[in-house]
Design a protein around this motif. Sequence first.
Motif, PDB file in Angstrom:
ATOM      1  N   VAL A 210      34.073  45.153  31.506  1.00 51.82           N
ATOM      2  CA  VAL A 210      34.386  44.943  33.132  1.00 51.82           C
ATOM      3  C   VAL A 210      34.320  43.673  33.427  1.00 51.82           C
ATOM      4  O   VAL A 210      35.123  43.409  34.686  1.00 51.82           O
ATOM      5  CB  VAL A 210      33.409  45.908  34.047  1.00 51.82           C
ATOM      6  CG1 VAL A 210      33.606  47.414  33.776  1.00 51.82           C
ATOM      7  CG2 VAL A 210      31.965  45.531  33.583  1.00 51.82           C
ATOM      8  N   PHE A 211      33.748  42.785  32.710  1.00 50.24           N
ATOM      9  CA  PHE A 211      33.863  41.610  33.117  1.00 50.24           C
ATOM     10  C   PHE A 211      35.238  40.684  32.928  1.00 50.24           C
ATOM     11  O   PHE A 211      35.298  39.624  33.182  1.00 50.24           O
ATOM     12  CB  PHE A 211      32.623  40.702  32.398  1.00 50.24           C
ATOM     13  CG  PHE A 211      31.284  41.047  32.833  1.00 50.24           C
ATOM     14  CD1 PHE A 211      30.757  40.275  34.051  1.00 50.24           C
ATOM     15  CD2 PHE A 211      30.468  42.088  32.044  1.00 50.24           C
ATOM     16  CE1 PHE A 211      29.597  40.755  34.428  1.00 50.24           C
ATOM     17  CE2 PHE A 211      29.087  42.432  32.593  1.00 50.24           C
ATOM     18  CZ  PHE A 211      28.592  41.611  33.672  1.00 50.24           C
ATOM     19  N   ARG A 212      36.173  41.388  32.348  1.00 56.66           N
ATOM     20  CA  ARG A 212      37.482  41.072  32.067  1.00 56.66           C
ATOM     21  C   ARG A 212      38.132  41.158  33.550  1.00 56.66           C
ATOM     22  O   ARG A 212      39.502  40.641  33.676  1.00 56.66           O
ATOM     23  CB  ARG A 212      38.140  41.342  31.046  1.00 56.66           C
ATOM     24  CG  ARG A 212      37.783  41.209  29.643  1.00 56.66           C
ATOM     25  CD  ARG A 212      38.454  41.904  28.678  1.00 56.66           C
ATOM     26  NE  ARG A 212      38.060  41.346  27.273  1.00 56.66           N
ATOM     27  CZ  ARG A 212      38.628  41.734  26.098  1.00 56.66           C
ATOM     28  NH1 ARG A 212      39.701  42.517  26.067  1.00 56.66           N
ATOM     29  NH2 ARG A 212      38.204  41.337  24.867  1.00 56.66           N
ATOM     30  N   ALA A 219      32.282  39.160  41.853  1.00 57.43           N
ATOM     31  CA  ALA A 219      31.213  39.540  42.663  1.00 57.43           C
ATOM     32  C   ALA A 219      29.919  39.446  41.815  1.00 57.43           C
ATOM     33  O   ALA A 219      28.781  39.371  42.256  1.00 57.43           O
ATOM     34  CB  ALA A 219      31.424  41.142  42.779  1.00 57.43           C
ATOM     35  N   ALA A 220      30.213  39.628  40.337  1.00 56.57           N
ATOM     36  CA  ALA A 220      29.079  39.476  39.553  1.00 56.57           C
ATOM     37  C   ALA A 220      28.273  38.108  39.793  1.00 56.57           C
ATOM     38  O   ALA A 220      27.153  38.017  39.719  1.00 56.57           O
ATOM     39  CB  ALA A 220      29.277  40.008  38.031  1.00 56.57           C
ATOM     40  N   PHE A 221      29.066  37.057  39.612  1.00 58.63           N
ATOM     41  CA  PHE A 221      28.774  35.889  39.866  1.00 58.63           C
ATOM     42  C   PHE A 221      27.919  35.549  40.820  1.00 58.63           C
ATOM     43  O   PHE A 221      26.954  34.739  41.065  1.00 58.63           O
ATOM     44  CB  PHE A 221      29.991  34.904  39.672  1.00 58.63           C
ATOM     45  CG  PHE A 221      30.220  34.624  38.036  1.00 58.63           C
ATOM     46  CD1 PHE A 221      29.645  34.817  36.951  1.00 58.63           C
ATOM     47  CD2 PHE A 221      31.593  33.971  38.134  1.00 58.63           C
ATOM     48  CE1 PHE A 221      30.204  34.574  35.609  1.00 58.63           C
ATOM     49  CE2 PHE A 221      32.301  34.022  36.724  1.00 58.63           C
ATOM     50  CZ  PHE A 221      31.531  34.182  35.642  1.00 58.63           C
ATOM     51  N   CYS A 338      35.501  47.900  39.846  1.00 56.32           N
ATOM     52  CA  CYS A 338      35.643  48.591  38.492  1.00 56.32           C
ATOM     53  C   CYS A 338      36.053  50.030  38.315  1.00 56.32           C
ATOM     54  O   CYS A 338      36.019  50.857  39.420  1.00 56.32           O
ATOM     55  CB  CYS A 338      34.152  48.343  37.676  1.00 56.32           C
ATOM     56  SG  CYS A 338      32.994  49.405  38.507  1.00 56.32           S
ATOM     57  N   PRO A 339      36.455  50.472  36.988  1.00 54.96           N
ATOM     58  CA  PRO A 339      37.054  51.874  36.875  1.00 54.96           C
ATOM     59  C   PRO A 339      35.928  53.023  37.378  1.00 54.96           C
ATOM     60  O   PRO A 339      34.799  52.682  37.036  1.00 54.96           O
ATOM     61  CB  PRO A 339      37.282  52.158  35.449  1.00 54.96           C
ATOM     62  CG  PRO A 339      37.862  50.827  35.075  1.00 54.96           C
ATOM     63  CD  PRO A 339      36.840  50.088  36.012  1.00 54.96           C
ATOM     64  N   ARG A 340      36.178  53.953  38.088  1.00 51.07           N
ATOM     65  CA  ARG A 340      34.986  54.973  38.677  1.00 51.07           C
ATOM     66  C   ARG A 340      34.377  55.539  37.566  1.00 51.07           C
ATOM     67  O   ARG A 340      33.287  55.897  37.809  1.00 51.07           O
ATOM     68  CB  ARG A 340      35.836  55.905  39.532  1.00 51.07           C
ATOM     69  CG  ARG A 340      36.427  55.449  40.950  1.00 51.07           C
ATOM     70  CD  ARG A 340      36.805  56.745  41.652  1.00 51.07           C
ATOM     71  NE  ARG A 340      37.327  56.382  42.899  1.00 51.07           N
ATOM     72  CZ  ARG A 340      36.229  56.038  44.032  1.00 51.07           C
ATOM     73  NH1 ARG A 340      34.981  56.504  43.880  1.00 51.07           N
ATOM     74  NH2 ARG A 340      36.497  55.849  45.113  1.00 51.07           N
ATOM     75  N   GLU A 341      34.912  55.875  36.517  1.00 54.51           N
ATOM     76  CA  GLU A 341      34.410  56.607  35.502  1.00 54.51           C
ATOM     77  C   GLU A 341      33.229  55.534  34.766  1.00 54.51           C
ATOM     78  O   GLU A 341      32.349  56.287  33.983  1.00 54.51           O
ATOM     79  CB  GLU A 341      35.309  56.997  34.372  1.00 54.51           C
ATOM     80  CG  GLU A 341      36.083  55.902  33.601  1.00 54.51           C
ATOM     81  CD  GLU A 341      37.511  55.414  34.433  1.00 54.51           C
ATOM     82  OE1 GLU A 341      38.272  54.773  33.789  1.00 54.51           O
ATOM     83  OE2 GLU A 341      37.386  55.856  35.313  1.00 54.51           O
ATOM     84  N   ILE A 342      33.137  54.475  34.850  1.00 54.77           N
ATOM     85  CA  ILE A 342      32.034  53.712  34.242  1.00 54.77           C
ATOM     86  C   ILE A 342      31.306  52.654  35.551  1.00 54.77           C
ATOM     87  O   ILE A 342      30.554  51.831  35.239  1.00 54.77           O
ATOM     88  CB  ILE A 342      32.587  52.467  33.245  1.00 54.77           C
ATOM     89  CG1 ILE A 342      33.648  51.552  33.907  1.00 54.77           C
ATOM     90  CG2 ILE A 342      33.227  53.148  32.123  1.00 54.77           C
ATOM     91  CD1 ILE A 342      34.040  50.385  32.960  1.00 54.77           C
TER      92      ILE A 342
END
Length: 406
Positions: A210-212, A219-221, A338-342
């Motif tokens: 997901v970091f790609r 948002a993570a940064f 990110c994709p809902r499944e993860i």
Amino acid sequence: MRFFSPITIIAAAQLLGTSLWFSANSAADGLALSWQVTATDIGWLTNAVQGGFILGTLVLALGDVADRYRASHIFIVSALAGAFFNGCFAWFSEGLTSALVYRFMVGLCLAGIYPMGMKLVVSWEPERAGAALAQLVAMLTLGTALPHGLREIGAGLPWQWVIFASSVLAVAAAGLIYRLGDGPHLPRPVTRTPHSTTRRLFTQPAVFQVFRIPQFRAAAFGYFGHMWELYAFWAIVPLLVSGTSLFEESSALGVPGLSFAIIAIGALGCIVGGLLSRKMGSGPVALGALAASGSCALIFVLFWETLPSIWLLVLLLVWGATVIADSPQFSALSAAACPREIVGAALAIQNSIGFSITLVSIAGISALFELTGPASVWLLLPGPIFGLLGFILTTRGFTPAREQQS
């Protein structure tokens, strides 16, 4: 129970359950007298909780635990276990070494309270998960401040009773979730064999992909920079109060009362931020709050010795309100990207990395405080700077999807 909405009940349980988090910090003065602990030692007690929380969230994210068991069951067991280990810390600790073990176990249990509270929100009202997330973080903030309030109320009580009060509140949190249960909007838990669970534990790191995604990475940064500042600030609030003119000129409230006010006002910051995000989007609100808290840190570093106590209090209150207001907004941006499944695993990984960062900042500022006093706050400044630059530079070159709090 029917008189209250599920979100209200979950938020109340979050408030009571997370009171375990900083119970040791609220009793810092009593611990100093009983065990002759220093500011650095209190920092290690805080970091023990952070370390347990990091391990717990990693197990939830990579060990498939959240999919195999009901969110309400994980919350209940975690709250009861956290209450037990917190009680052991209060009554059976014989010094810093045993206290560190008990606080680590409390942190491990908190990993089943905070993330599962978010999952319970989705299980009951997924259509307003964004707004409810701000409410949950507000309750986490109040839960963090609550031990200081309990210390102020029970100023004449031994520190053990003040800490034990948090255990009683955690048991009440378990009772609330027991009565409520899981909502109708989550799939039933999936049963897997031990072999398949072990195999998934070692193959699941694909979630790091997901970091790609630039939006998630931005948002993570921002979240990581926010975390460098947040828990280190919360950990030293009592030290900032007692080490400045506030303590001498506001003795009516005392250190616990002022610490409670400075931390608890963050709940208001979260609620206001959630309301603003409906009109402005989460991105501007998160960046604005992060810039504001960083500015407060800079002003404190430059003027804490010369500011009149009333303005120093105002500055710390503004800082307390803004230092946490960006947290639900960065989490909402990450969830939307990110994709809902993860989404659950992705947020858990983000939390684990963020709380790992707090280990360094808490240990650093606790040790530095012993040497330089309140001037050590300069160590918090890199967090907001990194968060702002990381978000802005990463978002350059693409148009992020507009994310609104629902």
